[in-house]
Write a protein that holds these residues in place. Structure first.
Motif, short mmCIF file in Angstrom:
data_model
loop_
_atom_site.label_atom_id
_atom_site.label_comp_id
_atom_site.label_asym_id
_atom_site.label_seq_id
_atom_site.Cartn_x
_atom_site.Cartn_y
_atom_site.Cartn_z
N PRO A 27 0.78 -1.25 0.00
CA PRO A 27 0.00 0.00 0.00
C PRO A 27 0.81 1.29 0.00
CG PRO A 27 -0.20 -1.14 2.10
CD PRO A 27 0.53 -2.06 1.18
N ASN A 28 2.00 1.31 0.49
CA ASN A 28 2.77 2.55 0.55
C ASN A 28 3.86 2.59 -0.51
OD1 ASN A 28 1.33 3.60 2.78
ND2 ASN A 28 2.44 2.19 4.10
N SER A 29 3.56 2.02 -1.66
CA SER A 29 4.55 1.89 -2.74
C SER A 29 4.24 2.85 -3.88
CB SER A 29 4.52 0.47 -3.30
OG SER A 29 4.73 -0.46 -2.28
N ALA A 30 5.28 3.16 -4.64
CA ALA A 30 5.13 3.86 -5.91
C ALA A 30 5.30 2.80 -7.00
CB ALA A 30 6.18 4.94 -6.05
N ILE A 31 4.25 2.59 -7.80
CA ILE A 31 4.24 1.52 -8.79
C ILE A 31 3.86 2.12 -10.13
CG2 ILE A 31 3.21 -0.69 -9.45
CD1 ILE A 31 2.51 -1.10 -6.47
N ASN A 32 4.63 1.79 -11.17
CA ASN A 32 4.27 2.26 -12.50
C ASN A 32 4.81 1.33 -13.58
OD1 ASN A 32 6.96 3.24 -13.50
ND2 ASN A 32 6.76 4.54 -11.70
N PHE A 33 4.21 1.47 -14.76
CA PHE A 33 4.61 0.71 -15.93
C PHE A 33 5.21 1.64 -16.96
CE2 PHE A 33 1.70 -2.50 -14.32
CZ PHE A 33 2.21 -3.69 -14.80
N ASP A 34 6.12 1.12 -17.76
CA ASP A 34 6.59 1.80 -18.97
C ASP A 34 6.23 0.88 -20.13
OD1 ASP A 34 7.81 2.99 -21.09
OD2 ASP A 34 9.82 3.07 -20.20
N ILE A 44 8.66 -0.88 -9.14
CA ILE A 44 8.06 -0.76 -7.81
C ILE A 44 9.09 -0.18 -6.87
CG2 ILE A 44 6.98 -2.00 -5.90
CD1 ILE A 44 5.95 -4.01 -7.89
N ASN A 45 8.70 0.89 -6.20
CA ASN A 45 9.55 1.54 -5.20
C ASN A 45 8.82 1.39 -3.87
OD1 ASN A 45 11.10 3.17 -3.59
ND2 ASN A 45 11.10 4.92 -4.98
N ALA A 46 9.40 0.59 -2.97
CA ALA A 46 8.77 0.32 -1.68
C ALA A 46 9.84 0.02 -0.64
CB ALA A 46 7.83 -0.88 -1.80
N SER A 47 9.46 0.16 0.61
CA SER A 47 10.41 -0.13 1.69
C SER A 47 10.70 -1.63 1.79
CB SER A 47 9.90 0.41 3.02
OG SER A 47 8.62 -0.14 3.31
N ALA A 48 9.70 -2.46 1.48
CA ALA A 48 9.88 -3.91 1.48
C ALA A 48 9.17 -4.47 0.26
CB ALA A 48 9.30 -4.52 2.74
N ILE A 49 9.90 -5.26 -0.52
CA ILE A 49 9.36 -5.81 -1.76
C ILE A 49 9.53 -7.33 -1.75
CG2 ILE A 49 9.62 -5.91 -4.27
CD1 ILE A 49 10.62 -3.04 -4.19
N SER A 50 8.45 -8.03 -2.12
CA SER A 50 8.51 -9.48 -2.28
C SER A 50 8.40 -9.79 -3.77
CB SER A 50 7.38 -10.16 -1.51
OG SER A 50 7.26 -11.51 -1.91
N ASN A 51 9.53 -10.08 -4.39
CA ASN A 51 9.52 -10.40 -5.82
C ASN A 51 8.57 -11.55 -6.12
OD1 ASN A 51 11.42 -8.42 -6.12
ND2 ASN A 51 13.12 -9.81 -6.52
N HIS A 52 8.58 -12.55 -5.25
CA HIS A 52 7.71 -13.71 -5.44
C HIS A 52 6.25 -13.29 -5.46
CE1 HIS A 52 6.26 -17.80 -5.19
NE2 HIS A 52 5.50 -17.44 -4.18
N LYS A 53 5.84 -12.43 -4.55
CA LYS A 53 4.44 -11.99 -4.46
C LYS A 53 4.05 -11.18 -5.69
CE LYS A 53 0.52 -11.83 -2.39
NZ LYS A 53 -0.26 -13.07 -2.29
N ILE A 54 4.94 -10.31 -6.15
CA ILE A 54 4.66 -9.49 -7.33
C ILE A 54 4.46 -10.38 -8.55
CG2 ILE A 54 5.67 -7.80 -8.91
CD1 ILE A 54 7.07 -6.68 -6.27
#
Length: 69
Positions: A27-34, A44-54
């Protein structure tokens, strides 16, 4: 922390839906597509990222996703 992914998302409408789904998990992430990039980049710019979940979220909605190294 920023992670970059290669996807097969083609349409703006698809990217908007995926960003919404990812924001439910990060929820507190900056997410965008090119979508103009040949790799249809997802950032994805976030304090904690789970590559598996994404990858799981995109796969669940019928899209390919892999970490871009």
């Amino acid at each position: 922390m920023i992670e970059v992914f290669k996807t097969n998302v083609q349409e703006v409408e698809q990217s908007i839906m995926i960003v919404g789904k990812l924001l439910e998990h990060f929820p507190n992430s900056a997410i965008n597509f090119d979508l103009e990039d040949c790799d249809k980049i997802l950032r994805i710019n976030a304090s904690a990222i789970s590559n598996h979940k994404i990858i799981e979220v995109l796969n669940l909605h019928g899209f390919y996703c892999e970490v871009l190294l």
